[in-house]
Design a protein around this motif. Structure first.
Motif, PDB file in Angstrom:
ATOM      1  N   LEU A  88       1.450  24.579   0.257  1.00  0.00           N
ATOM      2  CA  LEU A  88       0.292  25.566   0.857  1.00  0.00           C
ATOM      3  C   LEU A  88      -0.411  26.535  -0.492  1.00  0.00           C
ATOM      4  CD1 LEU A  88       1.994  27.408   4.006  1.00  0.00           C
ATOM      5  CD2 LEU A  88       0.275  25.271   3.809  1.00  0.00           C
ATOM      6  N   ASP A  89       0.266  26.934  -1.455  1.00  0.00           N
ATOM      7  CA  ASP A  89      -0.436  27.373  -2.575  1.00  0.00           C
ATOM      8  C   ASP A  89      -1.313  26.624  -3.177  1.00  0.00           C
ATOM      9  OD1 ASP A  89       1.487  25.711  -3.567  1.00  0.00           O
ATOM     10  OD2 ASP A  89       1.870  26.883  -5.429  1.00  0.00           O
ATOM     11  N   ARG A  90      -1.021  25.194  -3.183  1.00  0.00           N
ATOM     12  CA  ARG A  90      -2.134  24.264  -3.915  1.00  0.00           C
ATOM     13  C   ARG A  90      -3.203  24.092  -2.982  1.00  0.00           C
ATOM     14  NH1 ARG A  90      -5.362  22.038  -7.494  1.00  0.00           N
ATOM     15  NH2 ARG A  90      -5.731  19.781  -6.898  1.00  0.00           N
ATOM     16  N   LEU A  91      -3.063  24.174  -1.525  1.00  0.00           N
ATOM     17  CA  LEU A  91      -4.121  23.963  -0.676  1.00  0.00           C
ATOM     18  C   LEU A  91      -5.104  25.022  -0.667  1.00  0.00           C
ATOM     19  CD1 LEU A  91      -2.484  21.950   2.112  1.00  0.00           C
ATOM     20  CD2 LEU A  91      -3.624  20.986   0.300  1.00  0.00           C
ATOM     21  N   ASP A  92      -4.194  26.313  -0.892  1.00  0.00           N
ATOM     22  CA  ASP A  92      -5.076  27.378  -0.726  1.00  0.00           C
ATOM     23  C   ASP A  92      -6.300  27.514  -1.767  1.00  0.00           C
ATOM     24  OD1 ASP A  92      -3.878  28.600   1.619  1.00  0.00           O
ATOM     25  OD2 ASP A  92      -2.527  29.920   0.584  1.00  0.00           O
ATOM     26  N   ALA A  93      -5.605  27.180  -3.114  1.00  0.00           N
ATOM     27  CA  ALA A  93      -6.452  27.061  -4.363  1.00  0.00           C
ATOM     28  C   ALA A  93      -7.881  26.210  -4.066  1.00  0.00           C
ATOM     29  CB  ALA A  93      -5.689  26.651  -5.399  1.00  0.00           C
ATOM     30  N   ILE A  94      -7.433  25.010  -3.392  1.00  0.00           N
ATOM     31  CA  ILE A  94      -8.320  24.005  -3.263  1.00  0.00           C
ATOM     32  C   ILE A  94      -9.376  24.601  -2.229  1.00  0.00           C
ATOM     33  CG2 ILE A  94      -8.946  21.801  -1.735  1.00  0.00           C
ATOM     34  CD1 ILE A  94      -6.301  20.774  -3.094  1.00  0.00           C
ATOM     35  N   THR A  95      -9.177  25.305  -1.025  1.00  0.00           N
ATOM     36  CA  THR A  95     -10.088  26.115  -0.296  1.00  0.00           C
ATOM     37  C   THR A  95     -10.862  26.936  -1.093  1.00  0.00           C
ATOM     38  OG1 THR A  95      -8.413  27.550   0.583  1.00  0.00           O
ATOM     39  CG2 THR A  95      -8.611  25.323   1.802  1.00  0.00           C
ATOM     40  N   GLU A  96     -10.309  27.694  -1.790  1.00  0.00           N
ATOM     41  CA  GLU A  96     -10.784  28.753  -2.566  1.00  0.00           C
ATOM     42  C   GLU A  96     -11.888  28.282  -3.485  1.00  0.00           C
ATOM     43  OE1 GLU A  96      -7.773  31.023  -4.535  1.00  0.00           O
ATOM     44  OE2 GLU A  96      -6.952  31.722  -2.729  1.00  0.00           O
ATOM     45  N   GLU A  97     -11.632  27.070  -4.300  1.00  0.00           N
ATOM     46  CA  GLU A  97     -12.662  26.685  -4.886  1.00  0.00           C
ATOM     47  C   GLU A  97     -13.571  25.826  -4.222  1.00  0.00           C
ATOM     48  OE1 GLU A  97     -10.119  23.659  -7.263  1.00  0.00           O
ATOM     49  OE2 GLU A  97      -9.106  25.159  -8.369  1.00  0.00           O
ATOM     50  N   ALA A  98     -13.352  25.352  -3.218  1.00  0.00           N
ATOM     51  CA  ALA A  98     -14.591  24.589  -2.285  1.00  0.00           C
ATOM     52  C   ALA A  98     -15.373  25.773  -1.785  1.00  0.00           C
ATOM     53  CB  ALA A  98     -13.946  23.837  -1.373  1.00  0.00           C
ATOM     54  N   ALA A  99     -14.921  26.863  -1.475  1.00  0.00           N
ATOM     55  CA  ALA A  99     -15.830  27.753  -0.966  1.00  0.00           C
ATOM     56  C   ALA A  99     -16.592  28.511  -2.144  1.00  0.00           C
ATOM     57  CB  ALA A  99     -14.842  29.210  -0.415  1.00  0.00           C
ATOM     58  N   GLU A 100     -16.078  28.580  -3.205  1.00  0.00           N
ATOM     59  CA  GLU A 100     -16.782  28.977  -4.542  1.00  0.00           C
ATOM     60  C   GLU A 100     -18.022  28.166  -4.574  1.00  0.00           C
ATOM     61  OE1 GLU A 100     -13.111  31.171  -7.001  1.00  0.00           O
ATOM     62  OE2 GLU A 100     -13.908  29.261  -7.550  1.00  0.00           O
ATOM     63  N   GLN A 101     -17.722  26.992  -4.678  1.00  0.00           N
ATOM     64  CA  GLN A 101     -18.811  25.978  -5.024  1.00  0.00           C
ATOM     65  C   GLN A 101     -19.896  25.646  -3.863  1.00  0.00           C
ATOM     66  OE1 GLN A 101     -18.872  21.990  -3.538  1.00  0.00           O
ATOM     67  NE2 GLN A 101     -20.919  21.986  -4.608  1.00  0.00           N
ATOM     68  N   THR A 102     -19.307  25.749  -2.317  1.00  0.00           N
ATOM     69  CA  THR A 102     -20.476  25.555  -1.643  1.00  0.00           C
ATOM     70  C   THR A 102     -21.326  26.706  -1.297  1.00  0.00           C
ATOM     71  OG1 THR A 102     -18.803  26.093   0.146  1.00  0.00           O
ATOM     72  CG2 THR A 102     -19.062  23.778  -0.336  1.00  0.00           C
ATOM     73  N   GLY A 103     -21.021  27.789  -1.530  1.00  0.00           N
ATOM     74  CA  GLY A 103     -21.854  29.311  -1.277  1.00  0.00           C
ATOM     75  C   GLY A 103     -21.307  29.821   0.070  1.00  0.00           C
ATOM     76  N   ARG A 104     -20.327  29.374   0.631  1.00  0.00           N
ATOM     77  CA  ARG A 104     -19.957  29.975   1.782  1.00  0.00           C
ATOM     78  C   ARG A 104     -19.151  31.352   1.459  1.00  0.00           C
ATOM     79  NH1 ARG A 104     -15.261  26.637   5.103  1.00  0.00           N
ATOM     80  NH2 ARG A 104     -15.178  28.482   6.160  1.00  0.00           N
ATOM     81  N   LEU A 105     -19.167  32.313   2.179  1.00  0.00           N
ATOM     82  CA  LEU A 105     -18.723  33.614   2.332  1.00  0.00           C
ATOM     83  C   LEU A 105     -17.129  33.899   2.567  1.00  0.00           C
ATOM     84  CD1 LEU A 105     -21.873  35.760   2.977  1.00  0.00           C
ATOM     85  CD2 LEU A 105     -21.035  35.061   0.742  1.00  0.00           C
ATOM     86  N   ASP A 106     -16.694  32.921   3.179  1.00  0.00           N
ATOM     87  CA  ASP A 106     -15.294  32.949   3.620  1.00  0.00           C
ATOM     88  C   ASP A 106     -14.571  31.812   3.114  1.00  0.00           C
ATOM     89  OD1 ASP A 106     -16.689  31.307   5.242  1.00  0.00           O
ATOM     90  OD2 ASP A 106     -15.209  31.558   6.990  1.00  0.00           O
ATOM     91  N   VAL A 107     -13.167  32.174   3.076  1.00  0.00           N
ATOM     92  CA  VAL A 107     -12.386  30.864   2.836  1.00  0.00           C
ATOM     93  C   VAL A 107     -11.476  30.513   4.062  1.00  0.00           C
ATOM     94  CG1 VAL A 107     -10.301  30.230   1.218  1.00  0.00           C
ATOM     95  CG2 VAL A 107     -12.071  31.513   0.388  1.00  0.00           C
ATOM     96  N   PRO A 108     -11.336  29.325   4.284  1.00  0.00           N
ATOM     97  CA  PRO A 108     -10.680  28.800   5.644  1.00  0.00           C
ATOM     98  C   PRO A 108      -8.979  29.081   5.276  1.00  0.00           C
ATOM     99  CG  PRO A 108     -11.584  26.956   4.296  1.00  0.00           C
ATOM    100  CD  PRO A 108     -12.352  28.013   3.672  1.00  0.00           C
ATOM    101  N   ALA A 109      -8.387  29.410   6.191  1.00  0.00           N
ATOM    102  CA  ALA A 109      -7.076  29.322   6.356  1.00  0.00           C
ATOM    103  C   ALA A 109      -6.312  28.163   6.471  1.00  0.00           C
ATOM    104  CB  ALA A 109      -6.561  30.510   7.475  1.00  0.00           C
ATOM    105  N   VAL A 110      -5.280  28.158   5.681  1.00  0.00           N
ATOM    106  CA  VAL A 110      -4.417  27.040   5.933  1.00  0.00           C
ATOM    107  C   VAL A 110      -3.106  27.141   6.459  1.00  0.00           C
ATOM    108  CG1 VAL A 110      -3.377  24.905   4.581  1.00  0.00           C
ATOM    109  CG2 VAL A 110      -5.727  25.714   3.995  1.00  0.00           C
ATOM    110  N   ASP A 111      -2.525  26.840   7.685  1.00  0.00           N
ATOM    111  CA  ASP A 111      -1.428  27.253   8.440  1.00  0.00           C
ATOM    112  C   ASP A 111      -0.405  26.324   7.711  1.00  0.00           C
ATOM    113  OD1 ASP A 111      -3.178  28.681   9.870  1.00  0.00           O
ATOM    114  OD2 ASP A 111      -2.713  28.079  11.729  1.00  0.00           O
ATOM    115  N   ASP A 112       1.122  27.033   7.985  1.00  0.00           N
ATOM    116  CA  ASP A 112       2.110  26.253   7.887  1.00  0.00           C
ATOM    117  C   ASP A 112       2.011  25.118   8.781  1.00  0.00           C
ATOM    118  OD1 ASP A 112       3.369  27.802   5.955  1.00  0.00           O
ATOM    119  OD2 ASP A 112       3.880  29.327   7.307  1.00  0.00           O
TER     120      ASP A 112
END
Length: 239
Positions: free
Chosen positions: A119-143
């Motif tokens: 999950l830590d790796r997937l959280d890092a991926i969503t954060e990077e994607a949010a930074e790149q795309t211009g969105r203002l939120d980061v999607p949650a990744v569940d267990d």
């Protein structure tokens, strides 16, 4: 301008210390220096123009100057995806974040061959994607959770787009007919859904079964195709 996701609260004059990895990226990779400007967001307080206020021996200090965009969220869309190989899961999560998904829910089905995920790796991926795309939120990744458990706790107000590899209505027409509202998209494992899973899904009143065409798609391709169809039919692409 460089965008950076942070977890600290943002307000005029707020100072914060980015992680060591973020500091190295800003100064070592992007060559920013004292006084350089960048954009910060945390998923709560909108987007802020910030400056590098201090350069330390082992890091930097950022200062939030002014809000440049108020907080906003994309459509209320979740992606439920059966776990597959690591590289494909990472691709699915990255593209889901880029395509506006608010929440990713890994699931375990009868034919799922993978049960663990970082999950830590997937959280890092969503954060990077949010930074790149211009969105203002980061999607949650569940267990990861069993599909039966997810369906047992389902909110019937949320529609479910069931990508049925054995058939279903043409996706675009089916989505348009069902209409807007909270939605989730379900992508199965590469071995397909078990007959009893498919029977249960088709019997649920909130399910819309759709076809993704005549070809058998890998899970990552199916996820991207389904998200694209949903966004075109009901999403925020017309903004």
């Amino acid at each position: 301008m460089i965008r950076l996701y942070v977890r600290a609260d943002l307000a005029p004059g707020t100072t914060l210390t980015p992680t060591p990895e973020q500091a190295r990226y800003l100064t070592g990779v992007m060559r920013l220096f004292l006084g350089s400007e960048l954009l910060l967001f945390n998923g709560r307080d909108g987007e802020w123009r910030a400056t590098i206020a201090e350069v330390l021996k082992r890091g930097i200090v950022l200062r939030a100057e002014e809000q440049v965009r108020p907080q906003a969220f994309g459509p209320d869309l979740e992606l439920i995806v059966a776990l597959v190989k690591k590289s494909r899961v990472e691709t699915i999560v990255e593209k889901a974040a880029e395509l506006g998904v608010r929440r990713v829910r890994p699931t375990l089905t009868r034919r799922t061959n993978v049960e663990k995920v970082r999950l830590d790796r997937l959280d890092a991926i969503t954060e990077e994607a949010a930074e790149q795309t211009g969105r203002l939120d980061v999607p949650a990744v569940d267990d990861p959770a069993r599909l039966d458990a997810i369906l047992d706790g389902w909110d019937p107000a949320r529609r479910l787009m069931f990508c049925d590899e054995t058939g279903g209505a043409p996706a675009f027409a089916a989505l348009t007919a069902a209409g807007p509202g909270p939605w989730a998209i379900l992508i199965g494992p590469e071995g397909g859904f078990a007959p009893e899973e498919r029977e249960r899904l088709l019997g649920l009143p909130f399910t819309t079964a759709v076809s993704l065409g005549p070809r058998i798609l890998r899970a990552d391709t199916a996820a991207i195709a389904a998200l694209t169809l949903w966004q075109a039919a009901l999403g925020d692409w017309d903004r």
